[in-house]
Design a protein around this motif. Structure first.
Motif, mmCIF file in Angstrom:
data_model
loop_
_atom_site.group_PDB
_atom_site.id
_atom_site.type_symbol
_atom_site.label_atom_id
_atom_site.label_comp_id
_atom_site.label_asym_id
_atom_site.label_seq_id
_atom_site.Cartn_x
_atom_site.Cartn_y
_atom_site.Cartn_z
ATOM 1 N N GLY A 10 0.781 -1.226 0.000
ATOM 2 C CA GLY A 10 0.000 0.000 0.000
ATOM 3 C C GLY A 10 0.817 1.282 0.000
ATOM 4 O O GLY A 10 0.248 2.368 -0.049
ATOM 5 N N LEU A 11 2.146 1.169 0.041
ATOM 6 C CA LEU A 11 2.998 2.361 0.135
ATOM 7 C C LEU A 11 4.012 2.496 -0.991
ATOM 8 O O LEU A 11 4.190 3.561 -1.550
ATOM 9 N N GLY A 12 4.748 1.432 -1.267
ATOM 10 C CA GLY A 12 5.793 1.495 -2.283
ATOM 11 C C GLY A 12 7.115 1.002 -1.741
ATOM 12 O O GLY A 12 7.165 0.110 -0.895
ATOM 13 N N VAL A 13 8.200 1.614 -2.226
ATOM 14 C CA VAL A 13 9.548 1.212 -1.849
ATOM 15 C C VAL A 13 9.957 1.937 -0.567
ATOM 16 O O VAL A 13 9.958 3.167 -0.518
ATOM 17 N N GLU A 14 10.262 1.178 0.451
ATOM 18 C CA GLU A 14 10.660 1.750 1.735
ATOM 19 C C GLU A 14 11.807 2.739 1.543
ATOM 20 O O GLU A 14 12.811 2.432 0.884
ATOM 21 N N GLY A 15 11.635 3.952 2.094
ATOM 22 C CA GLY A 15 12.669 4.966 2.027
ATOM 23 C C GLY A 15 12.750 5.729 0.718
ATOM 24 O O GLY A 15 13.553 6.639 0.582
ATOM 25 N N ASP A 16 11.897 5.391 -0.248
ATOM 26 C CA ASP A 16 11.915 6.087 -1.538
ATOM 27 C C ASP A 16 11.017 7.311 -1.468
ATOM 28 O O ASP A 16 9.956 7.279 -0.830
ATOM 29 N N VAL A 17 11.435 8.372 -2.124
ATOM 30 C CA VAL A 17 10.703 9.638 -2.084
ATOM 31 C C VAL A 17 9.282 9.507 -2.657
ATOM 32 O O VAL A 17 8.395 10.279 -2.291
ATOM 33 N N HIS A 18 9.041 8.514 -3.505
ATOM 34 C CA HIS A 18 7.724 8.362 -4.121
ATOM 35 C C HIS A 18 6.802 7.392 -3.380
ATOM 36 O O HIS A 18 5.694 7.121 -3.834
ATOM 37 N N ALA A 19 7.245 6.880 -2.243
ATOM 38 C CA ALA A 19 6.414 5.966 -1.465
ATOM 39 C C ALA A 19 5.306 6.743 -0.755
ATOM 40 O O ALA A 19 5.515 7.851 -0.280
ATOM 41 N N GLY A 20 4.119 6.160 -0.715
ATOM 42 C CA GLY A 20 3.016 6.768 0.014
ATOM 43 C C GLY A 20 1.672 6.362 -0.540
ATOM 44 O O GLY A 20 1.564 5.881 -1.664
ATOM 45 N N VAL A 21 0.645 6.556 0.255
ATOM 46 C CA VAL A 21 -0.721 6.222 -0.131
ATOM 47 C C VAL A 21 -1.251 7.213 -1.164
ATOM 48 O O VAL A 21 -1.970 6.850 -2.087
ATOM 49 N N THR A 22 -0.877 8.485 -0.998
ATOM 50 C CA THR A 22 -1.311 9.525 -1.944
ATOM 51 C C THR A 22 -0.134 9.932 -2.831
ATOM 52 O O THR A 22 1.027 9.640 -2.516
ATOM 53 N N VAL A 23 -0.436 10.621 -3.927
ATOM 54 C CA VAL A 23 0.572 10.993 -4.924
ATOM 55 C C VAL A 23 1.772 11.695 -4.294
ATOM 56 O O VAL A 23 1.622 12.461 -3.347
ATOM 57 N N LYS A 24 2.949 11.434 -4.851
ATOM 58 C CA LYS A 24 4.191 12.044 -4.379
ATOM 59 C C LYS A 24 4.911 12.788 -5.492
ATOM 60 O O LYS A 24 5.798 13.586 -5.211
ATOM 61 N N HIS A 25 4.572 12.509 -6.742
ATOM 62 C CA HIS A 25 5.208 13.218 -7.849
ATOM 63 C C HIS A 25 4.761 14.677 -7.796
ATOM 64 O O HIS A 25 3.568 14.966 -7.697
ATOM 65 N N ARG A 26 5.722 15.566 -7.868
ATOM 66 C CA ARG A 26 5.460 16.990 -7.641
ATOM 67 C C ARG A 26 4.336 17.554 -8.499
ATOM 68 O O ARG A 26 3.485 18.290 -8.010
ATOM 69 N N SER A 27 4.319 17.207 -9.790
ATOM 70 C CA SER A 27 3.283 17.761 -10.674
ATOM 71 C C SER A 27 1.899 17.273 -10.265
ATOM 72 O O SER A 27 0.923 18.022 -10.335
ATOM 73 N N ARG A 28 1.804 16.047 -9.800
ATOM 74 C CA ARG A 28 0.509 15.497 -9.401
ATOM 75 C C ARG A 28 0.069 16.046 -8.046
ATOM 76 O O ARG A 28 -1.114 16.264 -7.816
ATOM 77 N N VAL A 29 1.022 16.268 -7.158
ATOM 78 C CA VAL A 29 0.708 16.875 -5.862
ATOM 79 C C VAL A 29 0.150 18.277 -6.083
ATOM 80 O O VAL A 29 -0.813 18.684 -5.426
ATOM 81 N N ALA A 30 0.735 19.016 -7.039
ATOM 82 C CA ALA A 30 0.267 20.373 -7.329
ATOM 83 C C ALA A 30 -1.167 20.371 -7.852
ATOM 84 O O ALA A 30 -1.936 21.283 -7.561
#
Length: 180
Positions: free
Chosen positions: A29-49
């Protein structure tokens, strides 16, 4: 041909490339442990915006090693982790998999394929002209994206180079991958 993991990569900071690791841990449900893109909600900057509450359909980025050979033939030098992927594979046609395919990586980890990576202009900052090599047009005018696939972690586990990759297709009808 056996499908295998060639390399695994992660980065805790925003950077286009990701350093190779001896292993990565996938968290359900999260992604790669310790990776900047891990998380339940979007982490890519353009998508967060656009909307920071969107679900993260891009928890794990996979690329097929065969793309690197193709890019090499076109004069580009690209290796595992260079395009920001977490898992580099060999022997599996990632781009032809349908949405919902389950990829079993190693002994425990399972990633559900959500769609195609839609590379941005940062790829040309890495190597000028590379974007045109990984995004083009088919004869019928449709956009062809070759920069890998994205997925979400359904079952966690450690993934290492040399691990087997097994694809379990969803019950049909199959939906082709679209950009996510």
């Amino acid at each position: 041909m056996n499908s295998t993991v060639i390399a695994v990569s992660s980065n805790g900071e925003y950077s286009f490339t990701k350093p190779n690791r001896g292993s990565v841990t996938l968290l359900a449900g999260l992604g790669v442990e310790g990776d900047v893109h891990a998380g339940v909600t979007v982490k890519h900057r353009s998508r967060v915006a656009q909307d920071p509450t969107q679900p993260n359909l891009r928890q794990v980025h996979l690329i097929h090693q065969e793309l690197f050979a193709e890019l090499g033939d076109a004069g580009f030098e690209v290796g595992p982790g260079d395009l920001g992927e977490n898992i580099t594979t060999s022997g599996i046609d990632l781009l032809s998999l349908p949405v919902g395919t389950l990829l079993r990586l190693g002994g425990e980890a399972v990633v559900e394929v959500t769609g195609l990576r839609n590379p941005c202009l940062q790829i040309d900052n890495f190597q000028g002209g590379l974007l045109k090599q990984v995004v083009g047009r088919a004869d019928d005018g449709t956009v062809v994206r070759k920069a890998g696939i994205m997925g979400v972690v359904r079952a966690g586990g450690i993934v290492r180079p040399g691990d087997a990759v097994e694809a379990e297709l969803p019950v049909g009808p199959h939906r082709p991958l679209e950009r996510v």
